[in-house]
Design a protein around this motif. Structure first.
Motif, PDB file in Angstrom:
ATOM      1  N   ILE A 154     -20.601  37.179  31.654  1.00 48.40           N
ATOM      2  CA  ILE A 154     -19.236  37.496  31.234  1.00 48.40           C
ATOM      3  C   ILE A 154     -19.207  38.793  30.435  1.00 48.40           C
ATOM      4  O   ILE A 154     -18.307  39.628  30.612  1.00 48.40           O
ATOM      5  CB  ILE A 154     -18.642  36.330  30.418  1.00 48.40           C
ATOM      6  CG1 ILE A 154     -18.484  35.100  31.300  1.00 48.40           C
ATOM      7  CG2 ILE A 154     -17.299  36.718  29.811  1.00 48.40           C
ATOM      8  CD1 ILE A 154     -17.985  33.878  30.564  1.00 48.40           C
ATOM      9  N   SER A 155     -20.194  39.005  29.579  1.00 47.06           N
ATOM     10  CA  SER A 155     -20.261  40.248  28.812  1.00 47.06           C
ATOM     11  C   SER A 155     -20.430  41.450  29.736  1.00 47.06           C
ATOM     12  O   SER A 155     -19.774  42.490  29.553  1.00 47.06           O
ATOM     13  CB  SER A 155     -21.421  40.196  27.816  1.00 47.06           C
ATOM     14  OG  SER A 155     -21.241  39.157  26.886  1.00 47.06           O
ATOM     15  N   GLY A 156     -21.306  41.338  30.728  1.00 43.13           N
ATOM     16  CA  GLY A 156     -21.493  42.435  31.666  1.00 43.13           C
ATOM     17  C   GLY A 156     -20.243  42.740  32.468  1.00 43.13           C
ATOM     18  O   GLY A 156     -19.894  43.911  32.681  1.00 43.13           O
ATOM     19  N   VAL A 157     -19.556  41.702  32.927  1.00 47.82           N
ATOM     20  CA  VAL A 157     -18.312  41.895  33.679  1.00 47.82           C
ATOM     21  C   VAL A 157     -17.252  42.536  32.788  1.00 47.82           C
ATOM     22  O   VAL A 157     -16.488  43.405  33.236  1.00 47.82           O
ATOM     23  CB  VAL A 157     -17.828  40.548  34.246  1.00 47.82           C
ATOM     24  CG1 VAL A 157     -16.424  40.675  34.822  1.00 47.82           C
ATOM     25  CG2 VAL A 157     -18.781  40.054  35.323  1.00 47.82           C
ATOM     26  N   THR A 158     -17.205  42.142  31.528  1.00 48.86           N
ATOM     27  CA  THR A 158     -16.242  42.738  30.595  1.00 48.86           C
ATOM     28  C   THR A 158     -16.518  44.221  30.396  1.00 48.86           C
ATOM     29  O   THR A 158     -15.592  45.046  30.405  1.00 48.86           O
ATOM     30  CB  THR A 158     -16.306  42.010  29.242  1.00 48.86           C
ATOM     31  OG1 THR A 158     -16.062  40.619  29.439  1.00 48.86           O
ATOM     32  CG2 THR A 158     -15.270  42.561  28.289  1.00 48.86           C
ATOM     33  N   LEU A 159     -17.768  44.587  30.220  1.00 49.09           N
ATOM     34  CA  LEU A 159     -18.124  45.989  30.060  1.00 49.09           C
ATOM     35  C   LEU A 159     -17.797  46.790  31.319  1.00 49.09           C
ATOM     36  O   LEU A 159     -17.317  47.932  31.238  1.00 49.09           O
ATOM     37  CB  LEU A 159     -19.606  46.118  29.724  1.00 49.09           C
ATOM     38  CG  LEU A 159     -20.039  45.590  28.354  1.00 49.09           C
ATOM     39  CD1 LEU A 159     -21.556  45.627  28.228  1.00 49.09           C
ATOM     40  CD2 LEU A 159     -19.393  46.399  27.235  1.00 49.09           C
ATOM     41  N   ALA A 160     -18.069  46.205  32.485  1.00 48.73           N
ATOM     42  CA  ALA A 160     -17.759  46.886  33.736  1.00 48.73           C
ATOM     43  C   ALA A 160     -16.252  47.096  33.889  1.00 48.73           C
ATOM     44  O   ALA A 160     -15.796  48.162  34.334  1.00 48.73           O
ATOM     45  CB  ALA A 160     -18.313  46.088  34.919  1.00 48.73           C
ATOM     46  N   PHE A 161     -15.480  46.094  33.508  1.00 54.85           N
ATOM     47  CA  PHE A 161     -14.017  46.213  33.582  1.00 54.85           C
ATOM     48  C   PHE A 161     -13.505  47.291  32.628  1.00 54.85           C
ATOM     49  O   PHE A 161     -12.665  48.115  33.004  1.00 54.85           O
ATOM     50  CB  PHE A 161     -13.384  44.865  33.260  1.00 54.85           C
ATOM     51  CG  PHE A 161     -11.892  44.906  33.090  1.00 54.85           C
ATOM     52  CD1 PHE A 161     -11.051  45.015  34.185  1.00 54.85           C
ATOM     53  CD2 PHE A 161     -11.321  44.848  31.825  1.00 54.85           C
ATOM     54  CE1 PHE A 161      -9.673  45.058  34.028  1.00 54.85           C
ATOM     55  CE2 PHE A 161      -9.955  44.893  31.654  1.00 54.85           C
ATOM     56  CZ  PHE A 161      -9.122  45.002  32.764  1.00 54.85           C
ATOM     57  N   ALA A 162     -14.014  47.285  31.397  1.00 54.36           N
ATOM     58  CA  ALA A 162     -13.569  48.278  30.420  1.00 54.36           C
ATOM     59  C   ALA A 162     -13.919  49.697  30.861  1.00 54.36           C
ATOM     60  O   ALA A 162     -13.120  50.629  30.675  1.00 54.36           O
ATOM     61  CB  ALA A 162     -14.198  47.975  29.062  1.00 54.36           C
ATOM     62  N   LEU A 194      -9.299  41.468  26.885  1.00 56.14           N
ATOM     63  CA  LEU A 194     -10.487  41.138  26.091  1.00 56.14           C
ATOM     64  C   LEU A 194     -10.288  39.846  25.314  1.00 56.14           C
ATOM     65  O   LEU A 194     -11.228  39.054  25.155  1.00 56.14           O
ATOM     66  CB  LEU A 194     -10.819  42.288  25.141  1.00 56.14           C
ATOM     67  CG  LEU A 194     -11.342  43.570  25.794  1.00 56.14           C
ATOM     68  CD1 LEU A 194     -11.575  44.643  24.737  1.00 56.14           C
ATOM     69  CD2 LEU A 194     -12.626  43.305  26.564  1.00 56.14           C
ATOM     70  N   ILE A 195      -9.073  39.616  24.815  1.00 62.32           N
ATOM     71  CA  ILE A 195      -8.798  38.367  24.104  1.00 62.32           C
ATOM     72  C   ILE A 195      -8.965  37.174  25.041  1.00 62.32           C
ATOM     73  O   ILE A 195      -9.563  36.149  24.685  1.00 62.32           O
ATOM     74  CB  ILE A 195      -7.384  38.403  23.499  1.00 62.32           C
ATOM     75  CG1 ILE A 195      -7.324  39.415  22.347  1.00 62.32           C
ATOM     76  CG2 ILE A 195      -6.973  37.024  23.014  1.00 62.32           C
ATOM     77  CD1 ILE A 195      -5.946  39.571  21.751  1.00 62.32           C
ATOM     78  N   VAL A 196      -8.443  37.313  26.255  1.00 60.73           N
ATOM     79  CA  VAL A 196      -8.577  36.223  27.229  1.00 60.73           C
ATOM     80  C   VAL A 196     -10.043  35.969  27.561  1.00 60.73           C
ATOM     81  O   VAL A 196     -10.498  34.812  27.640  1.00 60.73           O
ATOM     82  CB  VAL A 196      -7.770  36.555  28.499  1.00 60.73           C
ATOM     83  CG1 VAL A 196      -8.038  35.521  29.594  1.00 60.73           C
ATOM     84  CG2 VAL A 196      -6.286  36.607  28.190  1.00 60.73           C
ATOM     85  N   ILE A 197     -10.804  37.041  27.750  1.00 59.93           N
ATOM     86  CA  ILE A 197     -12.224  36.890  28.097  1.00 59.93           C
ATOM     87  C   ILE A 197     -12.993  36.252  26.945  1.00 59.93           C
ATOM     88  O   ILE A 197     -13.830  35.353  27.152  1.00 59.93           O
ATOM     89  CB  ILE A 197     -12.809  38.256  28.474  1.00 59.93           C
ATOM     90  CG1 ILE A 197     -12.181  38.753  29.773  1.00 59.93           C
ATOM     91  CG2 ILE A 197     -14.323  38.174  28.618  1.00 59.93           C
ATOM     92  CD1 ILE A 197     -12.553  40.169  30.136  1.00 59.93           C
ATOM     93  N   ASN A 198     -12.737  36.703  25.716  1.00 68.53           N
ATOM     94  CA  ASN A 198     -13.420  36.109  24.560  1.00 68.53           C
ATOM     95  C   ASN A 198     -13.042  34.646  24.374  1.00 68.53           C
ATOM     96  O   ASN A 198     -13.896  33.819  24.021  1.00 68.53           O
ATOM     97  CB  ASN A 198     -13.093  36.898  23.297  1.00 68.53           C
ATOM     98  CG  ASN A 198     -13.762  38.254  23.270  1.00 68.53           C
ATOM     99  OD1 ASN A 198     -14.820  38.439  23.861  1.00 68.53           O
ATOM    100  ND2 ASN A 198     -13.147  39.215  22.606  1.00 68.53           N
ATOM    101  N   ALA A 199     -11.767  34.321  24.601  1.00 71.49           N
ATOM    102  CA  ALA A 199     -11.353  32.922  24.508  1.00 71.49           C
ATOM    103  C   ALA A 199     -12.057  32.073  25.560  1.00 71.49           C
ATOM    104  O   ALA A 199     -12.452  30.932  25.293  1.00 71.49           O
ATOM    105  CB  ALA A 199      -9.838  32.819  24.666  1.00 71.49           C
ATOM    106  N   THR A 200     -12.241  32.648  26.744  1.00 65.29           N
ATOM    107  CA  THR A 200     -12.966  31.933  27.801  1.00 65.29           C
ATOM    108  C   THR A 200     -14.414  31.701  27.402  1.00 65.29           C
ATOM    109  O   THR A 200     -14.977  30.614  27.619  1.00 65.29           O
ATOM    110  CB  THR A 200     -12.907  32.725  29.111  1.00 65.29           C
ATOM    111  OG1 THR A 200     -11.539  32.963  29.467  1.00 65.29           O
ATOM    112  CG2 THR A 200     -13.597  31.960  30.236  1.00 65.29           C
ATOM    113  N   GLN A 201     -15.059  32.715  26.803  1.00 62.51           N
ATOM    114  CA  GLN A 201     -16.438  32.550  26.349  1.00 62.51           C
ATOM    115  C   GLN A 201     -16.556  31.462  25.288  1.00 62.51           C
ATOM    116  O   GLN A 201     -17.480  30.646  25.315  1.00 62.51           O
ATOM    117  CB  GLN A 201     -16.962  33.875  25.804  1.00 62.51           C
ATOM    118  CG  GLN A 201     -17.366  34.881  26.860  1.00 62.51           C
ATOM    119  CD  GLN A 201     -17.989  36.113  26.264  1.00 62.51           C
ATOM    120  OE1 GLN A 201     -17.431  36.732  25.361  1.00 62.51           O
ATOM    121  NE2 GLN A 201     -19.140  36.504  26.763  1.00 62.51           N
ATOM    122  N   ILE A 202     -15.625  31.452  24.335  1.00 67.13           N
ATOM    123  CA  ILE A 202     -15.652  30.432  23.285  1.00 67.13           C
ATOM    124  C   ILE A 202     -15.445  29.037  23.873  1.00 67.13           C
ATOM    125  O   ILE A 202     -16.113  28.067  23.488  1.00 67.13           O
ATOM    126  CB  ILE A 202     -14.583  30.744  22.222  1.00 67.13           C
ATOM    127  CG1 ILE A 202     -14.919  32.056  21.497  1.00 67.13           C
ATOM    128  CG2 ILE A 202     -14.455  29.608  21.226  1.00 67.13           C
ATOM    129  CD1 ILE A 202     -13.831  32.532  20.557  1.00 67.13           C
TER     130      ILE A 202
END
Length: 296
Positions: A218-226, A280-288
């Protein structure tokens, strides 16, 4: 003769004198913390906070109606939709592709592995403009790959598909490099234990390996998206830059700056920041949420 016992005198330690009364300040637990913290605050203010504050304030020179009119313009809306839509699609495609590459580089030994491992970092080292020119040369209708796609009626360069290819190219290393350390540190004994208990290869991957890799994935996908959302150099050459079709939001910001419409450019930039922050908020909420389920 009567024995006599005497109690030993009680020696009490002197009461501690506060550090301030002794004429010096008690040393900090972290030496140099004050100077380091001050440097961090100043650095973040100059590089992050002040620019973001300026970006948030500048659009309102147009007034609320002007900001709304700028962001609801069909050309701006189409550019934002194209940039964020293709960035999300490219990041999602990079998830299984990056996982496969990281797994192959980590779990197998084969000739040329070090070379392939080094090539993964090529989008990091290659200037974005050079990457855009190289991709356009390959995927143009007269290019090596573009001519082959042209035979089956598929247009790659100067189309949304060309933008998608460029975004996959620049985002793939983030996923691979996020997964590799986790795969290297993954305990093989856990997998062997699952195999001993009768788990199939698919069950070991789904129930043992993937839950461990999921936060890094998830972190890698987030970085790729950003990275893809703000990409400019590697996209403008292969995109074709046709308004309402292949025009990305960063290019539209540059166009407005060239027209001295600084408030309009800032309005588009602010919209991109808000949308990215919400994602990013949605992704972090998903990780939590996933981490909470994993502890149960």
């Amino acid at each position: 003769m009567e024995a006599r016992f005497y109690a030993a005198p009680v020696i009490r330690p002197p009461s501690p004198v506060p550090a301030r009364r002794q004429g010096f300040v008690q040393p900090s637990i972290l030496p140099g913390f004050g100077l380091s913290f001050g440097f961090v605050v100043v650095y973040l203010s100059l590089v992050v906070l002040i620019p973001l504050a300026a970006l948030a304030l500048r659009p309102w020179e147009l007034g609320l109606d002007g900001v709304v009119r700028t962001l609801t313009d069909p050309r701006v809306a189409a550019a934002l939709k194209l940039s964020f839509g293709l960035s999300a699609a490219a990041a999602l495609v990079n998830a299984p592709l990056g996982l496969l590459i990281a797994w192959t580089l980590t779990r197998y030994e084969f000739p040329g592995r070090r070379l392939i491992d080094a090539l993964v970092d090529l989008p990091f080292a290659l200037p974005t403009a050079v990457a855009g020119i190289a991709l356009t040369t390959l995927y143009a209708p007269s290019g090596l790959l573009g001519s082959q796609f042209e035979k089956i009626g598929l247009k790659t360069a100067y189309s949304p598909l060309g933008i998608f290819i460029a975004l996959v190219f620049i985002g793939l290393p983030f996923v691979v490099r996020s997964l590799q350390p986790v795969l290297q540190d993954l305990d093989r004994e856990v997998e062997e234990a699952a195999r001993t208990l009768g788990a199939t290869d698919l069950q070991r991957v789904v129930r043992v390996v993937l839950p461990t890799l999921l936060p890094a994935l998830i972190s890698g996908v987030t970085l790729a998206f950003a990275r893809a959302v703000g990409e400019y150099g590697s996209v403008i050459f292969i995109a074709g830059n046709m308004p309402m079709k292949t025009e990305i939001a960063p290019l539209l910001i540059v166009i407005k700056l060239e027209q001295y419409d600084y408030a309009g450019a800032a309005a588009i930039g602010l919209a991109m920041v808000v949308i990215s922050f919400g994602a990013l908020i949605v992704i972090n909420a998903t990780q939590i949420f996933l981490a909470g389920r994993g502890r149960r």
